[in-house]
Design an enzyme around this catalytic site. Structure first.
Site: not given
Length: 256
Positions: A147, A160
């Site tokens: 990501s 995350y």
């Protein structure tokens, strides 16, 4: 299509492929010629995806498997079932993941653990189990989904961010141990991608404006933007590329 990008004769497992980015990657691999093993947690959604793909790409090329990616025994059993009476897995896309939005001062340990387990530990568990066969055969491709949060951070998504930072170095660790056995391991780091899971953020006028202003390309990414890089990393075109993280983010991580 160039022969270097042709996936005919290869079998690919894509975790979390019943929707979103995983589904788009799976479709892209199938279009490039791969046979697919779809994976998901929701049996009904997984079966609907399998049926759709079978109609599009041929029943003989599409199978589905449901197992818990954070349970080591379930992963081992699931990979064994997939390979027991069929060709082995040539390509693994570690895509399964979750998000949890809460400040670090408030997040419960159980929620932290769930995010780390789903996003990072699952890539280790599934990657290790699939790599056993790849190493023995002397070939294989593993693509971990990272990501922009592999490089960046913003408030309320600390778990995350930590998990995706871990994906970068897990990719490197896998490379250090398996590259000599013919297994290439790379990661794709999507930016902000417009999917059903991010629709609420797209609909948030303030957040949407921030994304458009922060991204040099001036738009959200689409799932189609991820497909080409996934095919590249899954194909013989990337046989001397390993340990890399490719950011697909419209330039977000390149500017301040």
């Amino acid at each position: 299509m160039s022969a270097a990008f042709d996936l005919s004769g290869r079998r690919a497992l894509v975790t979390g492929s019943s929707r979103g980015i995983g589904r788009a990657i799976a479709a892209g691999l199938a279009e490039a010629g791969a046979a697919l093993v779809l994976h998901g947690r929701d049996p009904d959604r997984l079966e609907a995806t399998r049926a759709d793909f079978a109609a599009r790409f041929g029943e003989e090329r599409i199978t589905a498997a449901a197992f818990d990616v954070i349970d080591a025994e379930a992963v081992a059993a699931g990979i064994h079932r997939i390979e027991a009476d069929a060709p082995p897995i040539d390509v693994l896309i570690n895509n399964a993941g979750v998000q949890h939005r809460e400040p670090l001062l408030d997040i419960a340990l159980a929620d932290w653990d769930r995010v780390i387990a789903t996003n990072l530990t699952s890539a280790f568990l599934v990657g290790r189990e699939v790599a056993r066969g790849m190493v023995a055969r002397g070939r294989g491709k593993i693509v971990n989904i990272a990501s922009v949060q592999t490089d960046l951070a913003r408030p309320t998504i600390g778990a995350y961010t930590a998990s995706k930072g871990g994906i970068r170095n897990l990719t490197r660790a896998m490379t250090a141990e398996w590259a000599g056995d013919g297994v290439q391991v790379n990661a794709i780091a999507p930016g902000y991608i417009h999917t059903e899971m991010t629709q609420a953020l797209v609909d948030d006028e303030t957040f949407n404006g921030w994304i458009l202003g922060r991204t040099p390309a001036g738009r959200w990414g689409t799932t189609d933007d991820i497909v080409g890089p996934a095919v590249f990393f899954s194909s013989s075109a990337s046989d001397f590329v390993t340990g890399q993280v490719l950011f697909i983010d419209g330039g977000m991580t390149a500017v301040v």
